[in-house]
Design a protein around this motif. Structure first.
Motif, mmCIF file in Angstrom:
data_model
loop_
_atom_site.group_PDB
_atom_site.id
_atom_site.type_symbol
_atom_site.label_atom_id
_atom_site.label_comp_id
_atom_site.label_asym_id
_atom_site.label_seq_id
_atom_site.Cartn_x
_atom_site.Cartn_y
_atom_site.Cartn_z
ATOM 1 N N LYS A 111 0.822 -1.210 0.000
ATOM 2 C CA LYS A 111 0.000 0.000 0.000
ATOM 3 C C LYS A 111 0.855 1.260 0.000
ATOM 4 O O LYS A 111 0.325 2.370 -0.058
ATOM 5 N N GLY A 112 2.166 1.096 0.080
ATOM 6 C CA GLY A 112 3.055 2.248 0.152
ATOM 7 C C GLY A 112 3.073 3.050 -1.129
ATOM 8 O O GLY A 112 3.051 2.502 -2.241
ATOM 9 N N LEU A 113 3.138 4.364 -0.986
ATOM 10 C CA LEU A 113 3.109 5.243 -2.153
ATOM 11 C C LEU A 113 4.416 5.221 -2.932
ATOM 12 O O LEU A 113 4.454 5.665 -4.076
ATOM 13 N N ALA A 114 5.497 4.737 -2.335
ATOM 14 C CA ALA A 114 6.788 4.691 -3.027
ATOM 15 C C ALA A 114 7.287 3.259 -3.202
ATOM 16 O O ALA A 114 8.479 3.035 -3.365
ATOM 17 N N LYS A 115 6.370 2.311 -3.222
ATOM 18 C CA LYS A 115 6.797 0.915 -3.355
ATOM 19 C C LYS A 115 7.535 0.685 -4.683
ATOM 20 O O LYS A 115 8.385 -0.195 -4.781
ATOM 21 N N GLY A 116 7.252 1.499 -5.685
ATOM 22 C CA GLY A 116 7.903 1.348 -6.979
ATOM 23 C C GLY A 116 9.367 1.729 -6.984
ATOM 24 O O GLY A 116 10.066 1.503 -7.976
ATOM 25 N N ALA A 117 9.861 2.317 -5.886
ATOM 26 C CA ALA A 117 11.273 2.718 -5.814
ATOM 27 C C ALA A 117 12.150 1.632 -5.210
ATOM 28 O O ALA A 117 13.376 1.772 -5.209
#
Length: 357
Positions: free
Chosen positions: A198-204
């Protein structure tokens, strides 16, 4: 500066957006607001309200500014600084700036490289400007022990005989003390990892490498940001238009949490391939404790958070049934797993309100 892209290559276009384009950072400014609060004695467990707030503002209709979270909803409770950043909530950041003094926040942002035109509470959620390269330099302070280092583009110039004609001298300014800088780095890691999928920066996230960072989105998606730090590199991705028109993807406002982190990840993973990817060691005087993200109380099942010695959260005293005196509970209650928390409102995504709201 190891690499720099000033924009899409076009014939006759010599405008370098990385070094010259002053844009609003959106929520990418919030780690500096909270780090300033850490300097004032706050910790990542300090509670801040996420509920409607009003502030006098002659420029607003009715003379009152009523800031909102992106979704227009609120948790209507107090939450930890760490969780407030994880969800990128606006109201807790504004409250923090008011509580510690907006002038202190403005001074800190100016020292970090932000252009602060007016020291108003709006700077806590992006009401200042900065270039991408200066934002990368500012974020580097969370990973280098607390220094804002002026970017260097040319390290040395030699003539044909090897005689040094120019040697750059690093300009370093103390921005945070080492303990505050490391707690700021801990907040940035939390933003990437605390909330799981659910993290907003999981794509990093980069396998085998510890990263931290923060997204930022300005009104109508005119600017999309991700500023990230990892061992050996601070890098920033900005997406926007020269004419400052709103961005659209498929007819909708794009989210920086979707657009920017994967770009950042691809670049950083390639740039640091084969280099060490572990975490930084903490400075002396910090201890790591499991903490419940919502309440800030100790929790064996909570996230691991760094605190200054002497400011580690403790469970509240409870009255003894037999003596009527306060006793410290020996075993902490089970915390809620980070990935089980309900999403909250933020500037990048429209969340689902938690149960009961």
């Amino acid at each position: 500066v190891l690499a720099l892209v000033g924009g899409v290559r076009r014939e006759g276009d010599e405008y370098n957006r990385a070094t010259r384009a002053l844009r609003n950072p959106g929520s990418a400014v919030k780690p500096f607001v909270y780090a300033t609060a850490l300097e004032e004695g706050w910790t990542q467990a300090t509670l801040v309200p996420d509920r409607p707030l009003e502030f006098p503002d002659p420029s607003q209709k009715g003379g009152v500014w009523r800031p909102k979270n992106f979704s227009g909803t609120f948790l209507n409770r107090e939450i930890t600084v760490r969780y407030a950043l994880d969800l990128s909530l606006n109201l807790p950041a504004i409250y923090t700036a008011q509580a510690i003094g907006v002038e202190k926040v403005a001074r800190k942002l100016s020292q970090a490289g932000f252009a602060v035109k007016y020291p108003t509470l709006a700077i806590a959620i992006g009401g200042a400007s900065i270039t991408p390269v200066d934002l990368a330099a500012a974020y580097a302070a969370f990973a280098n022990g607390g220094y804002r280092v002026t970017p260097i583009y040319v390290k040395r110039v030699e003539d044909a005989q090897g005689q040094v004609l120019y040697q750059a001298l690093p300009e370093r300014q103390r921005l945070f003390d080492p303990q505050v800088a490391y707690q700021g780095w801990d907040l940035l890691k939390g933003y990437v990892y605390d909330l799981g999928e659910k993290g907003l920066a999981k794509g990093a996230r980069i396998p085998g490498r510890v990263v931290g960072g923060k997204t930022g989105t300005t009104n109508e998606a005119r600017d999309l940001w991700f500023a990230g730090v990892t061992r050996g590199l601070s890098a920033v991705v900005w997406v926007g238009r020269d004419d400052n028109k709103p961005l659209r993807m498929g007819g909708r406002e794009p989210s920086s949490s979707v657009v920017n982190p994967p770009i950042w990840r691809e670049f950083v993973a390639g740039a640091l391939r084969g280099r060490p990817g572990g975490d930084f060691p903490p400075p002396a005087g910090l201890v790591q404790v499991g903490m419940d993200l919502l309440s800030g109380q100790p929790s064996q099942e909570g996230v691991k958070v760094w605190f200054p010695q002497g400011k580690v959260p403790v469970l509240p005293l409870q009255a003894s049934p037999s003596e009527g005196t306060g006793l410290l509970q020996e075993a902490p209650p089970a915390g809620v797993a980070p990935t089980d928390y309900p999403p909250g409102s933020n500037e990048e995504a429209s969340p689902t309100p938690p149960p009961g709201q």
